[in-house]
Design a protein around this motif. Structure first.
Motif, PDB file in Angstrom:
ATOM      1  N   TYR A   1     -13.471  26.917  36.810  1.00 24.85           N
ATOM      2  CA  TYR A   1     -14.636  27.704  37.199  1.00 24.85           C
ATOM      3  C   TYR A   1     -15.708  27.712  36.113  1.00 24.85           C
ATOM      4  N   THR A   2     -15.299  27.931  34.866  1.00 26.63           N
ATOM      5  CA  THR A   2     -16.252  28.060  33.764  1.00 26.63           C
ATOM      6  C   THR A   2     -15.809  27.216  32.587  1.00 26.63           C
TER       7      THR A   2
ATOM      8  N   LYS B   1     -22.740  26.341  27.998  1.00 28.85           N
ATOM      9  CA  LYS B   1     -21.896  27.032  28.973  1.00 28.85           C
ATOM     10  C   LYS B   1     -22.255  26.556  30.371  1.00 28.85           C
TER      11      LYS B   1
ATOM     12  N   GLU C   1     -21.221  27.456  34.382  1.00 27.42           N
ATOM     13  CA  GLU C   1     -20.523  28.351  35.304  1.00 27.42           C
ATOM     14  C   GLU C   1     -20.530  27.732  36.693  1.00 27.42           C
ATOM     15  N   ASN C   2     -19.611  28.182  37.517  1.00 29.78           N
ATOM     16  CA  ASN C   2     -19.454  27.669  38.885  1.00 29.78           C
ATOM     17  C   ASN C   2     -19.290  26.154  38.893  1.00 29.78           C
TER      18      ASN C   2
END
Length: 172
Positions: free
Chosen positions: A53-54, A97, A99-100
């Motif tokens: 996910y991340t 970073k 995400e998703n």
């Protein structure tokens, strides 16, 4: 709290002593409700399905002489291969970073997941994860498994720590 009590109408120092106290814990942890949901221990074994996910990388070594890193992550495992977009060029290029991400990767008993961090055509560092190692990680109350590791350099600097990587994934 101690407070002296005197007899009604008396001016002497003699009398009764009244003590008020409250028992408090020195620990900051709140009391747990005995009826709260407690997940059963999950004993996973390969083959597993890993959904990432991340992804986050931090403390990356600079690899460009005249410019900032623009890190991105490549994942490969068996026949699976995927790449993130590079992080935007704002910042110092030492972190990123995503995400998703939603990469779903099948891992059998003998599969290794390689996550490598790149900037342009240069490999900054990588980690190797096998299915057994992932199965041994704890699963939180949301069903997610966080993992953090040191990125290792390859080539002539093999084994040198060149940053950190953190992933949040679901194991099934």
């Amino acid at each position: 709290i101690l407070s002296p009590l005197a007899d009604e109408g008396s001016t002497s120092n003699t009398g009764q002593l009244k003590m008020n106290f409250r028992l408090e814990s020195i620990f900051d942890e709140p009391e747990q409700d005995p009826h709260r949901y407690q997940p059963l221990p999950i004993n996973l074994a390969p083959p597993i399905l890993v959904t990432i996910y991340t992804l986050a990388v931090m403390d990356l070594r600079q690899v460009h002489m005249f410019g900032k890193n623009r890190p991105f992550v490549k994942a490969s495992c068996g026949n699976y291969f995927s790449v993130t977009d590079p992080v935007p060029s704002e910042g110092d290029g030492r972190a990123g970073k995503w995400e998703n991400v939603l990469w779903t990767i099948y891992m059998g008993e003998n599969h290794m997941l390689k996550l490598s961090v790149h900037s342009d055509s240069i490999v900054i560092g990588y980690i190797l994860l096998n299915a057994r190692e992932l199965c041994s990680l704890p699963i939180d109350t949301y069903g997610l498994t966080p993992y953090e590791a040191d990125l290792r350099a390859g080539g002539h600097q093999a084994g040198e720590v060149v940053g950190k990587i953190r992933i949040v994934c679901r194991l099934e």
